[in-house]
Design a protein around this motif. Structure first.
Motif, PDB file in Angstrom:
ATOM      1  N   LYS A  46     -20.569  42.372 -14.233  1.00 60.95           N
ATOM      2  CA  LYS A  46     -20.619  41.559 -15.453  1.00 60.95           C
ATOM      3  C   LYS A  46     -21.958  40.849 -15.640  1.00 60.95           C
ATOM      4  O   LYS A  46     -22.325  40.515 -16.748  1.00 60.95           O
ATOM      5  N   THR A  47     -22.707  40.646 -14.556  1.00 57.21           N
ATOM      6  CA  THR A  47     -24.007  39.999 -14.696  1.00 57.21           C
ATOM      7  C   THR A  47     -25.037  40.937 -15.323  1.00 57.21           C
ATOM      8  O   THR A  47     -26.090  40.495 -15.752  1.00 57.21           O
ATOM      9  N   LYS A  48     -24.727  42.241 -15.381  1.00 51.17           N
ATOM     10  CA  LYS A  48     -25.648  43.218 -15.960  1.00 51.17           C
ATOM     11  C   LYS A  48     -25.272  43.605 -17.393  1.00 51.17           C
ATOM     12  O   LYS A  48     -25.870  44.517 -17.955  1.00 51.17           O
ATOM     13  N   ASN A  49     -24.282  42.940 -17.991  1.00 52.67           N
ATOM     14  CA  ASN A  49     -23.842  43.316 -19.330  1.00 52.67           C
ATOM     15  C   ASN A  49     -24.950  43.222 -20.369  1.00 52.67           C
ATOM     16  O   ASN A  49     -25.032  44.045 -21.269  1.00 52.67           O
ATOM     17  N   VAL A  50     -25.812  42.219 -20.256  1.00 48.35           N
ATOM     18  CA  VAL A  50     -26.909  42.085 -21.221  1.00 48.35           C
ATOM     19  C   VAL A  50     -27.857  43.278 -21.114  1.00 48.35           C
ATOM     20  O   VAL A  50     -28.297  43.823 -22.125  1.00 48.35           O
ATOM     21  N   SER A  51     -28.140  43.729 -19.888  1.00 52.69           N
ATOM     22  CA  SER A  51     -29.018  44.898 -19.740  1.00 52.69           C
ATOM     23  C   SER A  51     -28.321  46.167 -20.221  1.00 52.69           C
ATOM     24  O   SER A  51     -28.976  47.060 -20.759  1.00 52.69           O
ATOM     25  N   TYR A  52     -26.995  46.260 -20.049  1.00 48.79           N
ATOM     26  CA  TYR A  52     -26.262  47.406 -20.593  1.00 48.79           C
ATOM     27  C   TYR A  52     -26.341  47.408 -22.124  1.00 48.79           C
ATOM     28  O   TYR A  52     -26.477  48.470 -22.739  1.00 48.79           O
ATOM     29  N   MET A  53     -26.258  46.235 -22.729  1.00 43.54           N
ATOM     30  CA  MET A  53     -26.344  46.156 -24.192  1.00 43.54           C
ATOM     31  C   MET A  53     -27.751  46.514 -24.675  1.00 43.54           C
ATOM     32  O   MET A  53     -27.910  47.170 -25.707  1.00 43.54           O
ATOM     33  N   LYS A  54     -28.775  46.129 -23.924  1.00 42.64           N
ATOM     34  CA  LYS A  54     -30.147  46.529 -24.261  1.00 42.64           C
ATOM     35  C   LYS A  54     -30.307  48.043 -24.154  1.00 42.64           C
ATOM     36  O   LYS A  54     -30.959  48.665 -24.989  1.00 42.64           O
ATOM     37  N   GLU A  55     -29.692  48.623 -23.124  1.00 36.49           N
ATOM     38  CA  GLU A  55     -29.733  50.076 -22.959  1.00 36.49           C
ATOM     39  C   GLU A  55     -29.023  50.771 -24.120  1.00 36.49           C
ATOM     40  O   GLU A  55     -29.468  51.809 -24.599  1.00 36.49           O
ATOM     41  N   ALA A  56     -27.935  50.185 -24.585  1.00 28.65           N
ATOM     42  CA  ALA A  56     -27.219  50.756 -25.732  1.00 28.65           C
ATOM     43  C   ALA A  56     -28.113  50.749 -26.972  1.00 28.65           C
ATOM     44  O   ALA A  56     -28.159  51.731 -27.720  1.00 28.65           O
ATOM     45  N   ARG A  57     -28.836  49.668 -27.186  1.00 32.81           N
ATOM     46  CA  ARG A  57     -29.752  49.619 -28.342  1.00 32.81           C
ATOM     47  C   ARG A  57     -30.884  50.634 -28.178  1.00 32.81           C
ATOM     48  O   ARG A  57     -31.310  51.248 -29.150  1.00 32.81           O
ATOM     49  N   ARG A  58     -31.377  50.798 -26.945  1.00 21.26           N
ATOM     50  CA  ARG A  58     -32.444  51.773 -26.695  1.00 21.26           C
ATOM     51  C   ARG A  58     -31.964  53.187 -27.004  1.00 21.26           C
ATOM     52  O   ARG A  58     -32.724  54.010 -27.510  1.00 21.26           O
ATOM     53  N   LEU A  59     -30.697  53.458 -26.718  1.00 25.50           N
ATOM     54  CA  LEU A  59     -30.123  54.774 -26.997  1.00 25.50           C
ATOM     55  C   LEU A  59     -29.630  54.907 -28.436  1.00 25.50           C
ATOM     56  O   LEU A  59     -28.959  55.876 -28.777  1.00 25.50           O
ATOM     57  N   LYS A  60     -29.956  53.918 -29.271  1.00 29.80           N
ATOM     58  CA  LYS A  60     -29.592  53.908 -30.695  1.00 29.80           C
ATOM     59  C   LYS A  60     -28.068  53.850 -30.903  1.00 29.80           C
ATOM     60  O   LYS A  60     -27.535  54.410 -31.854  1.00 29.80           O
ATOM     61  N   LEU A  61     -27.379  53.171 -29.987  1.00 34.72           N
ATOM     62  CA  LEU A  61     -25.952  52.915 -30.147  1.00 34.72           C
ATOM     63  C   LEU A  61     -25.788  51.540 -30.790  1.00 34.72           C
ATOM     64  O   LEU A  61     -26.570  50.637 -30.532  1.00 34.72           O
ATOM     65  N   LYS A  62     -24.786  51.394 -31.601  1.00 35.64           N
ATOM     66  CA  LYS A  62     -24.544  50.144 -32.321  1.00 35.64           C
ATOM     67  C   LYS A  62     -23.566  49.281 -31.532  1.00 35.64           C
ATOM     68  O   LYS A  62     -22.451  49.707 -31.244  1.00 35.64           O
ATOM     69  N   VAL A  63     -23.975  48.067 -31.169  1.00 37.99           N
ATOM     70  CA  VAL A  63     -23.100  47.124 -30.473  1.00 37.99           C
ATOM     71  C   VAL A  63     -22.474  46.214 -31.527  1.00 37.99           C
ATOM     72  O   VAL A  63     -23.182  45.565 -32.292  1.00 37.99           O
ATOM     73  N   ASN A  64     -21.143  46.203 -31.580  1.00 35.60           N
ATOM     74  CA  ASN A  64     -20.421  45.428 -32.593  1.00 35.60           C
ATOM     75  C   ASN A  64     -19.608  44.319 -31.956  1.00 35.60           C
ATOM     76  O   ASN A  64     -19.102  44.462 -30.842  1.00 35.60           O
ATOM     77  N   LEU A  65     -19.478  43.230 -32.693  1.00 35.54           N
ATOM     78  CA  LEU A  65     -18.578  42.157 -32.295  1.00 35.54           C
ATOM     79  C   LEU A  65     -17.146  42.659 -32.439  1.00 35.54           C
ATOM     80  O   LEU A  65     -16.908  43.676 -33.089  1.00 35.54           O
ATOM     81  N   PRO A  66     -16.171  41.966 -31.848  1.00 36.71           N
ATOM     82  CA  PRO A  66     -14.787  42.450 -31.932  1.00 36.71           C
ATOM     83  C   PRO A  66     -14.288  42.574 -33.370  1.00 36.71           C
ATOM     84  O   PRO A  66     -14.616  41.756 -34.224  1.00 36.71           O
ATOM     85  N   LYS A  67     -13.519  43.617 -33.630  1.00 36.50           N
ATOM     86  CA  LYS A  67     -12.912  43.868 -34.937  1.00 36.50           C
ATOM     87  C   LYS A  67     -11.410  44.020 -34.760  1.00 36.50           C
ATOM     88  O   LYS A  67     -10.953  44.769 -33.904  1.00 36.50           O
ATOM     89  N   VAL A  68     -10.647  43.307 -35.581  1.00 33.99           N
ATOM     90  CA  VAL A  68      -9.190  43.411 -35.538  1.00 33.99           C
ATOM     91  C   VAL A  68      -8.792  44.800 -36.012  1.00 33.99           C
ATOM     92  O   VAL A  68      -9.273  45.285 -37.026  1.00 33.99           O
ATOM     93  N   GLY A  69      -7.960  45.450 -35.259  1.00 30.59           N
ATOM     94  CA  GLY A  69      -7.513  46.800 -35.588  1.00 30.59           C
ATOM     95  C   GLY A  69      -8.398  47.891 -35.025  1.00 30.59           C
ATOM     96  O   GLY A  69      -8.045  49.063 -35.080  1.00 30.59           O
ATOM     97  N   VAL A  70      -9.548  47.519 -34.464  1.00 34.72           N
ATOM     98  CA  VAL A  70     -10.461  48.507 -33.890  1.00 34.72           C
ATOM     99  C   VAL A  70     -10.705  48.215 -32.406  1.00 34.72           C
ATOM    100  O   VAL A  70     -10.628  49.117 -31.580  1.00 34.72           O
ATOM    101  N   SER A  71     -10.991  46.962 -32.075  1.00 37.39           N
ATOM    102  CA  SER A  71     -11.315  46.582 -30.705  1.00 37.39           C
ATOM    103  C   SER A  71     -10.075  46.539 -29.830  1.00 37.39           C
ATOM    104  O   SER A  71      -8.965  46.336 -30.307  1.00 37.39           O
ATOM    105  N   ASP A  72     -10.307  46.694 -28.549  1.00 37.15           N
ATOM    106  CA  ASP A  72      -9.254  46.576 -27.548  1.00 37.15           C
ATOM    107  C   ASP A  72      -9.187  45.124 -27.071  1.00 37.15           C
ATOM    108  O   ASP A  72     -10.125  44.360 -27.274  1.00 37.15           O
ATOM    109  N   ALA A  73      -8.113  44.771 -26.429  1.00 36.54           N
ATOM    110  CA  ALA A  73      -7.959  43.403 -25.945  1.00 36.54           C
ATOM    111  C   ALA A  73      -8.897  43.111 -24.780  1.00 36.54           C
ATOM    112  O   ALA A  73      -9.546  42.072 -24.743  1.00 36.54           O
TER     113      ALA A  73
END
Length: 163
Positions: A46-73
């Motif tokens: 969990k301490t590496k989540n910020v670097s995982y999110m940076k890697e997602a942006r580098r790979l042109k993946l979209k990081v989204n905030l939670p969405k009702v009906g789409v996100s998991d608990a």
């Protein structure tokens, strides 16, 4: 003689195993990057989540905030368009029980009481008013709203991306 081979054989077998795990990890990351990063964000350190999110942006993946009906608990998930969705437990003050109640909400539509009066907030059993206000503020009830990087910066006080 057996003890010498035991020391060498143990190291050799483990180095082969680590090489196979590394190869499978890289194959997964190259061929299924959204699924790989969703698994890393859910199950990884969990301490590496910020670097995982940076890697997602580098790979042109979209990081989204939670969405009702789409996100998991509890776990990060992704869709076919390479969108990553944060789980509801990433919201400050939301535990597993409340996250499961939020994830169970489906088909949220505003309640109309008149021509000009649209009630966008509803009362949900087991979900406190503060959590509903945060969900409304981050536009979690609006499935069509696209999260921007500015939204991630603006609402970061509501989230626990590192634990």
């Amino acid at each position: 003689m057996m003890s010498k081979f035991g020391g060498y054989g143990f190291n050799l077998s483990h180095s082969v195993e680590y090489a196979m795990i590394t190869y499978l990890d890289m194959w997964s990351k190259v061929n299924y990057p959204a699924e790989f990063l969703a698994a890393c964000l859910t199950l990884g350190d969990k301490t590496k989540n910020v670097s995982y999110m940076k890697e997602a942006r580098r790979l042109k993946l979209k990081v989204n905030l939670p969405k009702v009906g789409v996100s998991d608990a509890i776990k990060w998930n992704c869709d076919t368009n390479s969108n990553l969705y944060a789980p509801f437990v990433s919201i400050n003050g939301v535990g597993d029980k409340v996250a499961n109640r939020i994830a169970a909400i489906k088909n949220v539509k505003p309640v109309r009481r008149g021509f000009f009066d649209v009630q966008k907030k509803r009362k949900y059993a087991g979900i406190d008013e503060n959590t509903i206000n945060i969900l409304t503020e981050i536009k979690a009830f609006d499935k069509d709203y696209v999260t921007t990087d500015n939204d991630l910066r603006l609402h970061k006080q509501h989230f626990i991306f590192e634990r």
